[in-house]
Design an enzyme around this catalytic site. Structure first.
Site, mmCIF file in Angstrom:
data_model
loop_
_atom_site.group_PDB
_atom_site.id
_atom_site.type_symbol
_atom_site.label_atom_id
_atom_site.label_comp_id
_atom_site.label_asym_id
_atom_site.label_seq_id
_atom_site.Cartn_x
_atom_site.Cartn_y
_atom_site.Cartn_z
ATOM 1 N N LYS A 7 0.814 -1.221 0.000
ATOM 2 C CA LYS A 7 0.000 0.000 0.000
ATOM 3 C C LYS A 7 0.840 1.260 0.000
ATOM 4 O O LYS A 7 0.428 2.287 -0.536
ATOM 5 C CB LYS A 7 -0.880 0.020 1.240
ATOM 6 C CG LYS A 7 -1.997 -0.982 1.237
ATOM 7 C CD LYS A 7 -2.799 -0.743 2.483
ATOM 8 C CE LYS A 7 -3.961 -1.682 2.571
ATOM 9 N NZ LYS A 7 -4.799 -1.382 3.724
ATOM 10 N N GLY A 11 -9.221 -5.302 5.616
ATOM 11 C CA GLY A 11 -9.608 -4.632 6.856
ATOM 12 C C GLY A 11 -8.644 -4.899 8.009
ATOM 13 O O GLY A 11 -8.826 -4.388 9.108
ATOM 14 N N GLU A 47 -0.685 7.624 8.314
ATOM 15 C CA GLU A 47 -1.396 8.654 7.557
ATOM 16 C C GLU A 47 -2.423 9.343 8.429
ATOM 17 O O GLU A 47 -2.772 8.886 9.508
ATOM 18 C CB GLU A 47 -2.000 8.099 6.252
ATOM 19 C CG GLU A 47 -3.053 7.073 6.383
ATOM 20 C CD GLU A 47 -3.470 6.454 5.027
ATOM 21 O OE1 GLU A 47 -2.673 6.473 4.054
ATOM 22 O OE2 GLU A 47 -4.593 5.965 4.949
ATOM 23 N N LYS A 48 -2.888 10.455 7.950
ATOM 24 C CA LYS A 48 -3.914 11.213 8.646
ATOM 25 C C LYS A 48 -5.178 10.352 8.688
ATOM 26 O O LYS A 48 -5.531 9.721 7.698
ATOM 27 C CB LYS A 48 -4.169 12.504 7.860
ATOM 28 C CG LYS A 48 -5.226 13.390 8.439
ATOM 29 C CD LYS A 48 -4.660 14.282 9.513
ATOM 30 C CE LYS A 48 -5.765 15.066 10.210
ATOM 31 N NZ LYS A 48 -5.372 15.492 11.554
ATOM 32 N N PHE A 49 -5.837 10.306 9.838
ATOM 33 C CA PHE A 49 -7.128 9.621 9.909
ATOM 34 C C PHE A 49 -8.204 10.636 9.568
ATOM 35 O O PHE A 49 -8.322 11.680 10.204
ATOM 36 C CB PHE A 49 -7.358 9.047 11.311
ATOM 37 C CG PHE A 49 -8.703 8.375 11.454
ATOM 38 C CD1 PHE A 49 -8.911 7.100 10.958
ATOM 39 C CD2 PHE A 49 -9.766 9.040 12.066
ATOM 40 C CE1 PHE A 49 -10.159 6.485 11.072
ATOM 41 C CE2 PHE A 49 -11.014 8.431 12.178
ATOM 42 C CZ PHE A 49 -11.201 7.146 11.685
ATOM 43 N N LEU A 50 -8.954 10.336 8.532
ATOM 44 C CA LEU A 50 -10.044 11.242 8.147
ATOM 45 C C LEU A 50 -11.268 10.831 8.966
ATOM 46 O O LEU A 50 -11.623 9.654 9.011
ATOM 47 C CB LEU A 50 -10.313 11.148 6.641
ATOM 48 C CG LEU A 50 -9.082 11.413 5.758
ATOM 49 C CD1 LEU A 50 -9.412 11.222 4.288
ATOM 50 C CD2 LEU A 50 -8.542 12.819 5.987
ATOM 51 N N ARG A 109 -7.839 -6.590 -8.936
ATOM 52 C CA ARG A 109 -8.673 -7.772 -9.198
ATOM 53 C C ARG A 109 -10.114 -7.325 -9.403
ATOM 54 O O ARG A 109 -10.423 -6.147 -9.223
ATOM 55 C CB ARG A 109 -8.614 -8.698 -7.978
ATOM 56 C CG ARG A 109 -8.969 -7.923 -6.707
ATOM 57 C CD ARG A 109 -9.187 -8.777 -5.496
ATOM 58 N NE ARG A 109 -9.226 -7.989 -4.282
ATOM 59 C CZ ARG A 109 -10.284 -7.337 -3.817
ATOM 60 N NH1 ARG A 109 -11.423 -7.370 -4.481
ATOM 61 N NH2 ARG A 109 -10.230 -6.646 -2.692
ATOM 62 N N VAL A 164 -16.070 -7.562 -5.314
ATOM 63 C CA VAL A 164 -17.408 -8.079 -4.999
ATOM 64 C C VAL A 164 -18.477 -7.168 -5.599
ATOM 65 O O VAL A 164 -19.453 -7.635 -6.181
ATOM 66 C CB VAL A 164 -17.591 -8.177 -3.463
ATOM 67 C CG1 VAL A 164 -19.009 -8.598 -3.122
ATOM 68 C CG2 VAL A 164 -16.585 -9.133 -2.846
HETATM 69 P P1 ADP Z 1 -8.090 -2.880 3.254
HETATM 70 O O1 ADP Z 1 -7.116 -3.173 2.175
HETATM 71 O O2 ADP Z 1 -7.819 -3.677 4.474
HETATM 72 O O3 ADP Z 1 -9.514 -2.951 2.796
HETATM 73 P P2 ADP Z 1 -8.103 0.044 3.054
HETATM 74 O O4 ADP Z 1 -6.853 0.819 3.024
HETATM 75 O O5 ADP Z 1 -8.839 -0.124 1.772
HETATM 76 O O6 ADP Z 1 -7.809 -1.374 3.717
HETATM 77 O O7 ADP Z 1 -9.083 0.673 4.107
HETATM 78 C C1 ADP Z 1 -10.315 0.045 4.423
HETATM 79 C C2 ADP Z 1 -11.236 1.001 5.126
HETATM 80 O O8 ADP Z 1 -10.605 1.548 6.299
HETATM 81 C C3 ADP Z 1 -11.626 2.215 4.310
HETATM 82 O O9 ADP Z 1 -12.704 1.958 3.449
HETATM 83 C C4 ADP Z 1 -11.990 3.176 5.410
HETATM 84 O O10 ADP Z 1 -13.263 2.821 5.940
HETATM 85 C C5 ADP Z 1 -10.967 2.912 6.484
HETATM 86 N N1 ADP Z 1 -9.760 3.752 6.359
HETATM 87 C C6 ADP Z 1 -8.593 3.438 5.747
HETATM 88 N N2 ADP Z 1 -7.719 4.468 5.796
HETATM 89 C C7 ADP Z 1 -8.318 5.459 6.470
HETATM 90 C C8 ADP Z 1 -7.950 6.811 6.862
HETATM 91 N N3 ADP Z 1 -6.748 7.320 6.587
HETATM 92 N N4 ADP Z 1 -8.855 7.560 7.540
HETATM 93 C C9 ADP Z 1 -10.078 7.059 7.835
HETATM 94 N N5 ADP Z 1 -10.489 5.821 7.503
HETATM 95 C C10 ADP Z 1 -9.636 5.018 6.841
#
Ligand code: ADP
Length: 450
Positions: free
Chosen positions: A116, A166, A201-204, A292, A295
């Site tokens: 990632k 997740g 990273e910043k948590f949104l 890929r 779903v």
């Molecule tokens: P995975 O590959 O495990 O699915 P992702 O990077 O796609 O992980 O993130 C999955 C979910 O986690 C996102 O859809 C979001 O809900 C939450 N998330 C990920 N990064 C952030 C972030 N920087 N701030 C807030 N929520 C996040």
């Protein structure tokens, strides 16, 4: 050019791929574990072959057994579906090395996007907007990490470079939470992904999850097929998805889609893929790319009229995409509800046998499922039973059709999440659209408290 494809997956997606392959006149080979030996979907393939015991690590994740099955049955290609080996670069390489076609991007694309952090770096370089935070590994020195977090401003997220599904990410709200979060995430990353590399990273706080579907051929054509909103999530798992994302300026989505297509050209991407973004305060922030089929691909199929899985197979056969971007348009609105074999309020997985089943039908209704009466639903695999997809002239119409379709759905013998979806569709915020990724969990809390 191949004329037989082996489907290295199970359940609804295996059946989806078999059907798409049949429309192209391809011979289909299904593989299965001993647990799935009597599964109904196997009969839909021309050949079904056992590859190992119930344990996925010894069957659906057993690349060597799958390759042997391909060679024994004369398959010229392997479609991995989603999950299992779909984002396993070593497997994609082994398939190619064996002289077969992997239905997906080249192994080094999978490897690069599977990290990632590397993906974020590549996307930044290609001009795709990303979540604030460095695209380099976290230093070992805790003081340096603290400084980085202060710089970004709390809350922050610690993520495993190799994370997915997740797993391998942790929210850090205060400086005191930082050290334990680092330790836990690093341990989890090493255990589940074999790579302890972390980044920050910043948590949104309340973004929406919006993603762009792309499709590329081997002749340099890269298209984006539209956007999806997948904000309804529980524990980072999507429950309901829709296309297009409601309430977002279409010109901004189009600009983002064009950037994604450009990024595909920059990384020599081939096949179907998804760029995932968090959308907050009018801005998109890239989080990861899935290399890929996903779903939720049917909602895009419903609004564009394209068969993405068939197109994946055609691209894998070396065909040129006979489409250009101007021919791709979203018509109406589509919604998908994931019907899982889980208790609708505790989410405890439910295994058993389908005793009775009625699937909804009618205008604009599609059900992607492998289940039938007497089908045994094992406890050892993903709980997805069926995807209920509707298409309407607009979002309100799609919502009406989904309510109707959910009322028509009857599954007896096991618990499903259908009752949860029925309740969710009565939530005024969902009806209005554009909720954030925090909405579902808050809604579940308030339901539980009521
Ligand atoms: P995975 O590959 O495990 O699915 P992702 O990077 O796609 O992980 O993130 C999955 C979910 O986690 C996102 O859809 C979001 O809900 C939450 N998330 C990920 N990064 C952030 C972030 N920087 N701030 C807030 N929520 C996040």
């Amino acid at each position: 050019m191949f004329d037989a494809v082996l489907v290295a997956n199970r359940g609804e997606i295996a059946l989806r791929i078999i059907r798409a392959a049949r429309t192209l006149g391809l011979r289909t080979i299904a593989v299965h574990s001993t647990e799935d030996a009597k599964a109904g979907w196997l009969a839909e393939a021309d050949t079904a072959i056992a590859i190992g015991p119930a344990r996925a690590s010894a069957s659906y994740l057993n690349g060597a057994a799958i390759l042997m099955a391909a060679q024994a049955t004369g398959a010229g290609a392997i479609h991995p579906g989603y999950g299992f080996l779909s984002e396993n670069a070593a497997f994609a390489q082994a398939v190619t090395d064996a002289g077969l076609v992997f239905v997906g991007p080249p192994a080094d694309c999978i490897r690069r996007m599977g990290d990632k952090m590397a993906a974020k770096r590549a996307m930044r370089a290609a001009g795709v907007p990303c979540v604030p935070g460095p695209d380099t590994p976290l230093p070992q020195d805790p003081a340096a990490v603290r400084a980085l977090a202060e710089d970004l401003g709390y809350p922050v997220m610690i993520k495993a470079a190799g994370g997915g599904g997740g797993r391998g990410m942790r929210l850090v709200r205060t400086p005191a939470e930082l050290a334990p979060a680092l330790e836990q995430t690093r341990e989890e990353a090493a255990r589940f992904f074999g790579d302890p590399t972390l980044y920050i990273e910043k948590f949104l706080t309340a973004p929406r999850h919006v993603e762009i579907q792309v499709l590329c051929d081997t002749h340099g054509t890269a298209l984006w097929l539209g956007d999806r909103d997948c904000s309804l999530q529980r524990r980072h798992q999507k429950l309901m998805e829709e296309a297009p994302a409601p309430g977002i300026d279409r010109a901004a989505v189009a600009a983002l889609g064009a950037r994604c297509a450009e990024a595909c050209r920059a990384i020599d991407y081939v096949g179907a893929g998804t760029f995932e973004f968090l959308y907050q305060d009018g801005a998109f922030h890239f989080i990861e790319m899935n290399t890929r089929i996903q779903v939720e691909h049917p909602v895009t199929e419903m609004v564009t009229g394209l068969d993405i899985v068939a197109l994946q197979l055609r691209v894998a056969r070396g065909e040129r995409l006979d489409l250009d971007q101007t021919q791709i348009a979203a018509r109406g609105h589509a919604i998908e509800c994931r019907i899982n074999a889980e208790h609708p309020s505790t989410f405890v997985p439910s295994a058993g046998t389908i005793a009775a089943l009625r699937l909804p039908q009618g205008q604009g209704v599609r059900v992607d499922t492998h289940i039938g009466v007497n089908e045994k639903i094992p406890a050892c695999y993903d709980s997805l039973l069926a995807k209920l997809i509707v298409h309407g002239t607009d979002r309100a119409d799609a919502l009406r059709r989904m309510r109707e379709a959910l009322d028509d759905l009857h599954v007896e013998g096991i618990e499903t999440t259908a009752p949860l979806h029925r309740r969710l569709l009565r939530d005024p915020a969902i009806e209005a659209g554009a909720v954030g990724i925090d909405h579902l969990e808050r809604w579940l809390w308030s339901e539980a408290a009521a």
